[in-house]
Structure formats: C-alpha cells, structure tokens
Design a protein around this motif. Sequence first.
Motif, PDB file in Angstrom:
ATOM      1  N   VAL A 129       9.222   1.232   6.679  1.00 49.94           N
ATOM      2  CA  VAL A 129       9.067   1.024   8.121  1.00 49.94           C
ATOM      3  C   VAL A 129       9.801  -0.265   8.479  1.00 49.94           C
ATOM      4  O   VAL A 129       9.463  -1.336   7.965  1.00 49.94           O
ATOM      5  N   LEU A 130      10.808  -0.163   9.330  1.00 47.26           N
ATOM      6  CA  LEU A 130      11.582  -1.336   9.731  1.00 47.26           C
ATOM      7  C   LEU A 130      11.023  -1.890  11.036  1.00 47.26           C
ATOM      8  O   LEU A 130      10.892  -1.165  12.024  1.00 47.26           O
TER       9      LEU A 130
ATOM     10  N   PRO B 152       4.338   0.412  -4.279  1.00 39.22           N
ATOM     11  CA  PRO B 152       3.719   0.843  -3.017  1.00 39.22           C
ATOM     12  C   PRO B 152       4.227   2.213  -2.573  1.00 39.22           C
ATOM     13  O   PRO B 152       5.262   2.688  -3.036  1.00 39.22           O
ATOM     14  N   ASP B 153       3.478   2.804  -1.653  1.00 38.79           N
ATOM     15  CA  ASP B 153       3.931   4.037  -1.003  1.00 38.79           C
ATOM     16  C   ASP B 153       4.819   3.714   0.198  1.00 38.79           C
ATOM     17  O   ASP B 153       5.719   4.472   0.535  1.00 38.79           O
ATOM     18  N   VAL B 154       4.538   2.564   0.821  1.00 35.78           N
ATOM     19  CA  VAL B 154       5.263   2.174   2.040  1.00 35.78           C
ATOM     20  C   VAL B 154       5.552   0.675   2.008  1.00 35.78           C
ATOM     21  O   VAL B 154       4.697  -0.120   1.616  1.00 35.78           O
ATOM     22  N   VAL B 155       6.765   0.310   2.426  1.00 32.92           N
ATOM     23  CA  VAL B 155       7.123  -1.091   2.656  1.00 32.92           C
ATOM     24  C   VAL B 155       7.343  -1.280   4.150  1.00 32.92           C
ATOM     25  O   VAL B 155       8.110  -0.522   4.772  1.00 32.92           O
ATOM     26  N   VAL B 156       6.653  -2.250   4.731  1.00 34.89           N
ATOM     27  CA  VAL B 156       6.891  -2.628   6.127  1.00 34.89           C
ATOM     28  C   VAL B 156       7.811  -3.841   6.084  1.00 34.89           C
ATOM     29  O   VAL B 156       7.455  -4.893   5.552  1.00 34.89           O
ATOM     30  N   LEU B 157       9.007  -3.692   6.638  1.00 31.39           N
ATOM     31  CA  LEU B 157      10.090  -4.641   6.401  1.00 31.39           C
ATOM     32  C   LEU B 157      10.650  -5.183   7.710  1.00 31.39           C
ATOM     33  O   LEU B 157      11.018  -4.414   8.608  1.00 31.39           O
ATOM     34  N   ASP B 158      10.723  -6.506   7.808  1.00 35.08           N
ATOM     35  CA  ASP B 158      11.320  -7.154   8.978  1.00 35.08           C
ATOM     36  C   ASP B 158      12.840  -6.996   8.916  1.00 35.08           C
ATOM     37  O   ASP B 158      13.461  -7.241   7.881  1.00 35.08           O
ATOM     38  N   ALA B 159      13.437  -6.572  10.018  1.00 33.88           N
ATOM     39  CA  ALA B 159      14.890  -6.375  10.052  1.00 33.88           C
ATOM     40  C   ALA B 159      15.651  -7.692   9.982  1.00 33.88           C
ATOM     41  O   ALA B 159      16.800  -7.733   9.533  1.00 33.88           O
TER      42      ALA B 159
ATOM     43  N   ALA C 234      10.972   4.867   9.476  1.00 34.03           N
ATOM     44  CA  ALA C 234      10.522   4.633  10.849  1.00 34.03           C
ATOM     45  C   ALA C 234      11.036   3.287  11.337  1.00 34.03           C
ATOM     46  O   ALA C 234      11.245   2.364  10.548  1.00 34.03           O
ATOM     47  N   PHE C 235      11.225   3.203  12.643  1.00 37.26           N
ATOM     48  CA  PHE C 235      11.666   1.958  13.299  1.00 37.26           C
ATOM     49  C   PHE C 235      10.666   1.644  14.403  1.00 37.26           C
ATOM     50  O   PHE C 235      10.380   2.494  15.251  1.00 37.26           O
TER      51      PHE C 235
END
Length: 212
Positions: free
Chosen positions: A82-83, A51-58, A103-104
């Motif tokens: 992105v966190l 992927p280009d971006v991972v959206v990740l749960d903190a 990013a957050f």
Amino acid sequence: MSEQVKVVVVDGHTLVRFGLTGLVGREPDLEIVGDTGLGAEAAAMVAETEPDVVVLDAFLPDLDGLQLARELRDQYAELGIVLLASDGRDDVLFKALASGVSAFVTNTAPTEEILAAIRHAAVAATSFTATGLASAMARRDQPAAQPLLSPREAEVLSLLGQGLSVRAIATSLCVSLSTAKTYVARLYEKLGASNRAQAIMTALRLGLLESS
C-alpha cells in the motif's frame, strides 16, 4: 496467509507512522509486525518479519518510496504493498500504478479507506486499487484542452478589465486602432458578448479575469 494480516509500516513521518501503527493495531484481523522510518531498513524488516502487507510512504527521507516499492514487488510477487502519499495528483497515482503496488492512498484519506486498502492488498496483491482511479484515467485519455483565448486576446481582455478604451488599448499594444478593434471584436465573439460589460462578466464567470 495467517488468520491475522501481518503488516509492516514504513513511513518517515513519526506522527503518521505512530498513527498508522495505532490504527492498524486496533483491528482484530490486522497485526503490526514491524515499523521503521527509513527505507534502507525496510527490505531487511520485510525479510525478517515476512509480512502480508507493507504500508509504504512514497516520499521517504532517505530513499525514493516508489523505487523501493518496485524493488519489493520484484522480490516478493505476492506481497501486498500500500503506497501512501501526501500528494494525490494524477501523475503520482499513475507512477504508483506503474510501480506495481496493490493500492494507492493519500495519508489524509479517511481511516476506513486506509484500512480497506490494507485488506485489499492482503488478498489481491497484484490488483491495483485507488480512490479516483477511474476519473484520473478519464482525464488522462482526454486530449489536452486548448485555451479559450490566445495570449494576445487575454492581454486585450486584461486591458478591457482595467477600463481602457479601444484607442488606449491600441496605444498600449502598439497596434493600429483598426487592429485593436479586430482584437476586441474577436474577443467578444469568443465570449458570446456584445459589449464590454458582458465580456467582463463572462470572463469573470469563466475564471479568465480576476475580480479586483
């Protein structure tokens, strides 16, 4: 990077994950290429889908999302991360900054803010962005505020608020009458008051005393 930004979503909250995949999937320039609720599956998914971006749960159910973010950053220098966090406190924001994410965002942020964070991460993976970053930095740079009242003065204020006389306050605190008078005078001076009523009104306005 392909014309569409490829996104992986890693979030242990099923409803949040489905909401994110639905949100991202509706955008013509974004494409969901994988999603999981477990941090343990994230690394393999990233390796497989590129992927280009991972959206990740903190706060993942099985792993520390911040630690996972650091590991992904160490392995993929150009990966946008992105966190997401339910907690937007300053300390969480600064931990996100230190982890190397792009990013957050809090998961209660407007959808436009989440999408903007993903697009930012896709083009500027190593540049951190977060709503409220400037104000958080300003608060961190300020010296810790000293409390207006000492513990003893706060105690005297509480007793005044309960309607006790200066003599009764002296008895309650096991001090002499003259000492109690000194405490009260010092309290009035700090609050800019000349009598009990003014002191109590000022204390209520400053949040130093709760209204009954």
